[in-house]
Enzyme design. Sequence first.
Site, PDB file in Angstrom:
ATOM      1  N   PRO A 197       0.822  -1.210   0.000  1.00 19.52           N
ATOM      2  CA  PRO A 197       0.000   0.000   0.000  1.00 19.52           C
ATOM      3  C   PRO A 197       0.857   1.261   0.000  1.00 19.52           C
ATOM      4  O   PRO A 197       1.929   1.279   0.606  1.00 19.52           O
ATOM      5  CB  PRO A 197      -0.780  -0.093   1.318  1.00 19.52           C
ATOM      6  CG  PRO A 197      -0.621  -1.470   1.807  1.00 19.52           C
ATOM      7  CD  PRO A 197       0.597  -2.051   1.182  1.00 19.52           C
ATOM      8  N   GLY A 198       0.375   2.274  -0.687  1.00 21.69           N
ATOM      9  CA  GLY A 198       1.044   3.569  -0.656  1.00 21.69           C
ATOM     10  C   GLY A 198       2.213   3.714  -1.592  1.00 21.69           C
ATOM     11  O   GLY A 198       2.955   4.686  -1.521  1.00 21.69           O
ATOM     12  N   GLY A 200       1.932   3.993  -4.824  1.00 21.30           N
ATOM     13  CA  GLY A 200       1.557   4.811  -5.969  1.00 21.30           C
ATOM     14  C   GLY A 200       0.826   4.056  -7.066  1.00 21.30           C
ATOM     15  O   GLY A 200       0.823   4.493  -8.213  1.00 21.30           O
ATOM     16  N   LYS A 201       0.184   2.955  -6.729  1.00 16.31           N
ATOM     17  CA  LYS A 201      -0.532   2.188  -7.756  1.00 16.31           C
ATOM     18  C   LYS A 201      -1.726   2.975  -8.300  1.00 16.31           C
ATOM     19  O   LYS A 201      -1.905   3.060  -9.511  1.00 16.31           O
ATOM     20  CB  LYS A 201      -1.002   0.848  -7.173  1.00 16.31           C
ATOM     21  CG  LYS A 201       0.155  -0.023  -6.718  1.00 16.31           C
ATOM     22  CD  LYS A 201      -0.304  -1.348  -6.182  1.00 16.31           C
ATOM     23  CE  LYS A 201      -1.071  -1.246  -4.890  1.00 16.31           C
ATOM     24  NZ  LYS A 201      -0.286  -0.701  -3.762  1.00 16.31           N
ATOM     25  N   THR A 202      -2.481   3.567  -7.394  1.00 18.10           N
ATOM     26  CA  THR A 202      -3.619   4.368  -7.831  1.00 18.10           C
ATOM     27  C   THR A 202      -3.149   5.539  -8.679  1.00 18.10           C
ATOM     28  O   THR A 202      -3.718   5.853  -9.718  1.00 18.10           O
ATOM     29  CB  THR A 202      -4.392   4.891  -6.605  1.00 18.10           C
ATOM     30  OG1 THR A 202      -4.642   3.805  -5.736  1.00 18.10           O
ATOM     31  CG2 THR A 202      -5.686   5.533  -7.017  1.00 18.10           C
ATOM     32  N   HIS A 417      24.580 -11.149   2.925  1.00 17.46           N
ATOM     33  CA  HIS A 417      23.929 -12.391   2.519  1.00 17.46           C
ATOM     34  C   HIS A 417      23.612 -12.366   1.020  1.00 17.46           C
ATOM     35  O   HIS A 417      23.992 -13.279   0.270  1.00 17.46           O
ATOM     36  CB  HIS A 417      22.653 -12.561   3.355  1.00 17.46           C
ATOM     37  CG  HIS A 417      21.835 -13.761   3.021  1.00 17.46           C
ATOM     38  ND1 HIS A 417      21.754 -14.859   3.836  1.00 17.46           N
ATOM     39  CD2 HIS A 417      21.061 -14.051   1.950  1.00 17.46           C
ATOM     40  CE1 HIS A 417      20.970 -15.763   3.295  1.00 17.46           C
ATOM     41  NE2 HIS A 417      20.528 -15.290   2.137  1.00 17.46           N
ATOM     42  N   GLU A 418      22.976 -11.303   0.585  1.00 20.11           N
ATOM     43  CA  GLU A 418      22.582 -11.229  -0.829  1.00 20.11           C
ATOM     44  C   GLU A 418      23.815 -11.143  -1.725  1.00 20.11           C
ATOM     45  O   GLU A 418      23.861 -11.713  -2.805  1.00 20.11           O
ATOM     46  CB  GLU A 418      21.671 -10.026  -1.089  1.00 20.11           C
ATOM     47  CG  GLU A 418      20.328 -10.084  -0.375  1.00 20.11           C
ATOM     48  CD  GLU A 418      19.538 -11.356  -0.673  1.00 20.11           C
ATOM     49  OE1 GLU A 418      19.688 -11.895  -1.797  1.00 20.11           O
ATOM     50  OE2 GLU A 418      18.799 -11.809   0.208  1.00 20.11           O
ATOM     51  N   HIS A 421      25.214 -14.588  -2.379  1.00 24.61           N
ATOM     52  CA  HIS A 421      24.535 -15.285  -3.472  1.00 24.61           C
ATOM     53  C   HIS A 421      25.064 -14.804  -4.821  1.00 24.61           C
ATOM     54  O   HIS A 421      25.409 -15.596  -5.703  1.00 24.61           O
ATOM     55  CB  HIS A 421      23.028 -14.980  -3.464  1.00 24.61           C
ATOM     56  CG  HIS A 421      22.252 -15.660  -2.377  1.00 24.61           C
ATOM     57  ND1 HIS A 421      22.288 -17.005  -2.176  1.00 24.61           N
ATOM     58  CD2 HIS A 421      21.376 -15.168  -1.471  1.00 24.61           C
ATOM     59  CE1 HIS A 421      21.477 -17.312  -1.170  1.00 24.61           C
ATOM     60  NE2 HIS A 421      20.914 -16.204  -0.722  1.00 24.61           N
ATOM     61  N   ASP A 494      16.748 -20.646   1.646  1.00 18.49           N
ATOM     62  CA  ASP A 494      17.835 -21.095   0.759  1.00 18.49           C
ATOM     63  C   ASP A 494      18.174 -22.553   1.046  1.00 18.49           C
ATOM     64  O   ASP A 494      18.353 -23.359   0.133  1.00 18.49           O
ATOM     65  CB  ASP A 494      19.107 -20.278   0.996  1.00 18.49           C
ATOM     66  CG  ASP A 494      18.880 -18.800   0.749  1.00 18.49           C
ATOM     67  OD1 ASP A 494      17.971 -18.485  -0.035  1.00 18.49           O
ATOM     68  OD2 ASP A 494      19.612 -17.990   1.333  1.00 18.49           O
TER      69      ASP A 494
HETATM   70  P1  ADP Z   1      -1.535   2.882  -3.571  1.00 15.72           P
HETATM   71  O1  ADP Z   1      -2.643   2.962  -4.556  1.00 15.72           O
HETATM   72  O2  ADP Z   1      -0.353   2.098  -4.074  1.00 15.72           O
HETATM   73  O3  ADP Z   1      -1.930   2.433  -2.215  1.00 15.72           O
HETATM   74  P2  ADP Z   1      -1.546   5.720  -3.894  1.00 15.72           P
HETATM   75  O4  ADP Z   1      -1.361   5.845  -5.343  1.00 15.72           O
HETATM   76  O5  ADP Z   1      -2.931   5.874  -3.387  1.00 15.72           O
HETATM   77  O6  ADP Z   1      -0.947   4.356  -3.369  1.00 15.72           O
HETATM   78  O7  ADP Z   1      -0.587   6.758  -3.173  1.00 15.72           O
HETATM   79  C1  ADP Z   1      -0.992   7.519  -2.049  1.00 15.72           C
HETATM   80  C2  ADP Z   1      -0.277   8.848  -2.027  1.00 15.72           C
HETATM   81  O8  ADP Z   1       1.118   8.673  -1.796  1.00 15.72           O
HETATM   82  C3  ADP Z   1      -0.355   9.580  -3.337  1.00 15.72           C
HETATM   83  O9  ADP Z   1      -1.456  10.436  -3.368  1.00 15.72           O
HETATM   84  C4  ADP Z   1       0.942  10.364  -3.378  1.00 15.72           C
HETATM   85  O10 ADP Z   1       0.832  11.591  -2.735  1.00 15.72           O
HETATM   86  C5  ADP Z   1       1.892   9.516  -2.612  1.00 15.72           C
HETATM   87  N1  ADP Z   1       2.705   8.653  -3.477  1.00 15.72           N
HETATM   88  C6  ADP Z   1       2.703   7.311  -3.484  1.00 15.72           C
HETATM   89  N2  ADP Z   1       3.581   6.817  -4.369  1.00 15.72           N
HETATM   90  C7  ADP Z   1       4.154   7.869  -4.972  1.00 15.72           C
HETATM   91  C8  ADP Z   1       5.155   8.006  -5.994  1.00 15.72           C
HETATM   92  N3  ADP Z   1       5.722   6.935  -6.563  1.00 15.72           N
HETATM   93  N4  ADP Z   1       5.509   9.253  -6.375  1.00 15.72           N
HETATM   94  C9  ADP Z   1       4.938  10.322  -5.796  1.00 15.72           C
HETATM   95  N5  ADP Z   1       3.998  10.253  -4.833  1.00 15.72           N
HETATM   96  C10 ADP Z   1       3.605   9.057  -4.404  1.00 15.72           C
HETATM   97 ZN    ZN Z   2      19.370 -16.111   0.674  1.00 11.85          ZN
END
Ligand code: ADP
Ligand code: ZN
Length: 610
Positions: A197-198, A200-202, A417-418, A421, A494
């Site tokens: 989460p968070g 930036g997928k949305t 560790h990495e 490998h 591993d």
């Molecule tokens: P997700 O959908 O992955 O949970 P969001 O796209 O809703 O995440 O991101 C939430 C907020 O975090 C966005 O409104 C933005 O302000 C910030 N954020 C997240 N990822 C990025 C990114 N890669 N670049 C800039 N801002 C980001």
């Molecule tokens: Zn390993």
Amino acid sequence: MEKRQKFSIWYVLLGIWVVLILQNYLTTMFAIKTIPYSEFLKLLKENKVIEVAISANQIQGKIKDDAAGKEQLFKTVRVDPDTSNLLEQYSVNFKGEIESQFLPTLLSWIVPVVLFFGLWFFLMKRMAGQQPGFMSLGKNKAKIYVQEDIDVNFEDVAGVDEAKQELMEVVEFLSEPGKFTEIGGQIPKGILLVGPPGTGKTMLAKAVAGESGVPFFSMSGSEFVEMFVGLGAARVRDLFEQAKQKAPCIIFIDELDALGKARGFGTVGGHDEREQTLNQLLVEMDGFDPNVGVILLAATNRPEILDPALLRPGRFDRNILVDRPDKKGREEILKVHLKNIKVSKDVDLSVLAGMTPGMVGADLANLVNEAALLAVRRKKKKAGMAEFEEAVERVIAGLEKKNRLINPKEKKIVAYHEMGHAIVALSLPGADPVQKISIIPRGIAALGYTLQTPTEDRFLMTKTELLNKIATLLGGRAAEEIVFEDISTGAHNDLARATDIARSMVKEYGMSAKVGQVYFAREKRNQFLNIPMEGAAEYSEATAELIDNEVREIINTQYAKTREILEQRRDVLDKGAQLLLEKEKIEGTELEILMGETASQSTEGRQQKA
Ligand code: ADP
Ligand code: ZN
């Protein structure tokens, strides 16, 4: 659902209160003074009563007010059955009246009730506007989830270059669908954005819409499911219907896992709704031709629980990883968010990026906001490094409550560790090339990972290759032992994989001289419970012991070889781990260069000595 109910109860209470207030107000407006009968008699005797109307139970009329002879309406409960004599005696105008209080009743009850219903209706309408489907039962208005002018661009999403690159193709297609279909290019129907989460997928999904200038339909998986049975499916149908009319466009489903959890046992009743909705989604996905220009994007942070049907070809068959950003990525994200606030010159973004391992875009946005707030509180014109440092602490404290961050000591172990490998893989002939090495904490992989991609699809593997694979797997543990003279639990996976390979070599591939060219089937597993079935081993105890010894022998030999390689290349191990600690993610090519450099240096050194 629960929330909404509470909400409407408050409205009902508010409504009742309004009715009571109104009633009170209306009765005082008409200002009929209620007086006791005794007072009425007294007033009568004082000649203050002007006129009355008598009904079965009460007497109403006008009296002279004490003050400047003003008239005042009054009423009293009739006690005396024989008032008329008395009234005649004082020559008051009087008449009988059949008790009908049409007007007061109308005013004091009907009006507030009408008003109340009016208010209720108005509020319901507003609520229905906010929460699609509450009143309109599945007939959602288009405006509810479509956004036409998206002002998010790829520039606003930083640190996810690979994901952007993959999505570029979609943007191209949506901008000029004709061009693609002419060539006969295959456009994916569904793309799954996978990541914590968070990250930036949305934002990415929105940016695709923004870049291509197409409408953006969005809905969250959980929104589909919390409605009444059958409603979710209706909404899915509706969503696709509307999207097709607006094509080219994007449909984005957030939290796909809420809707697309694997169907299965253990969900006795109660989940019909989700299943119906999921089935409808599958039907819709199969039913549309991507060439109409509708592209489905979905996001999830738990791809492993998705129903496999969703991931089949023609559905969400393309995955894009949106992982936690590395140090450079975090720096870029900070840069994007710093555009919105005033920052003084002493703020060093690369230092900040170094202080925030494991944070995602949303955390960093939060961090910048905290720093700005602190600056305001301190009455500064611009946010300085001091504010940012404190903001980092605050955000970390917040995150620590949720899930622990990795500490520097652990990070160092993971780095070595990495690197172990990777170095072993690069030192052995015929091992798959190393693509990426990462120690970004709390990423999709548990701690760190070394990504090796096979150069070609393989059907056969030689004994040497298998042994090299085992050696590579043991590289992590060996590096830890060499550097820290202690070992950690990080190698658990591993070891399991290395042992698995060794066991197969002995039991299935006939690659052990002592056991011979014999095939010993693996234990039969109970088909339903996936546990070994009793008495299923097809070999004697003595053979079992021999097999175990051989497996151990293979592992031990490879481990010794691995240690030797790493001890020889201790300088690369240190330098590589250092680099990895700095950048958190490095490309295989970078390590190769490092290995080349140190190799030539050490030979030079030896030559000089010689
Ligand atoms: P997700 O959908 O992955 O949970 P969001 O796209 O809703 O995440 O991101 C939430 C907020 O975090 C966005 O409104 C933005 O302000 C910030 N954020 C997240 N990822 C990025 C990114 N890669 N670049 C800039 N801002 C980001
Ligand atoms: Zn390993």
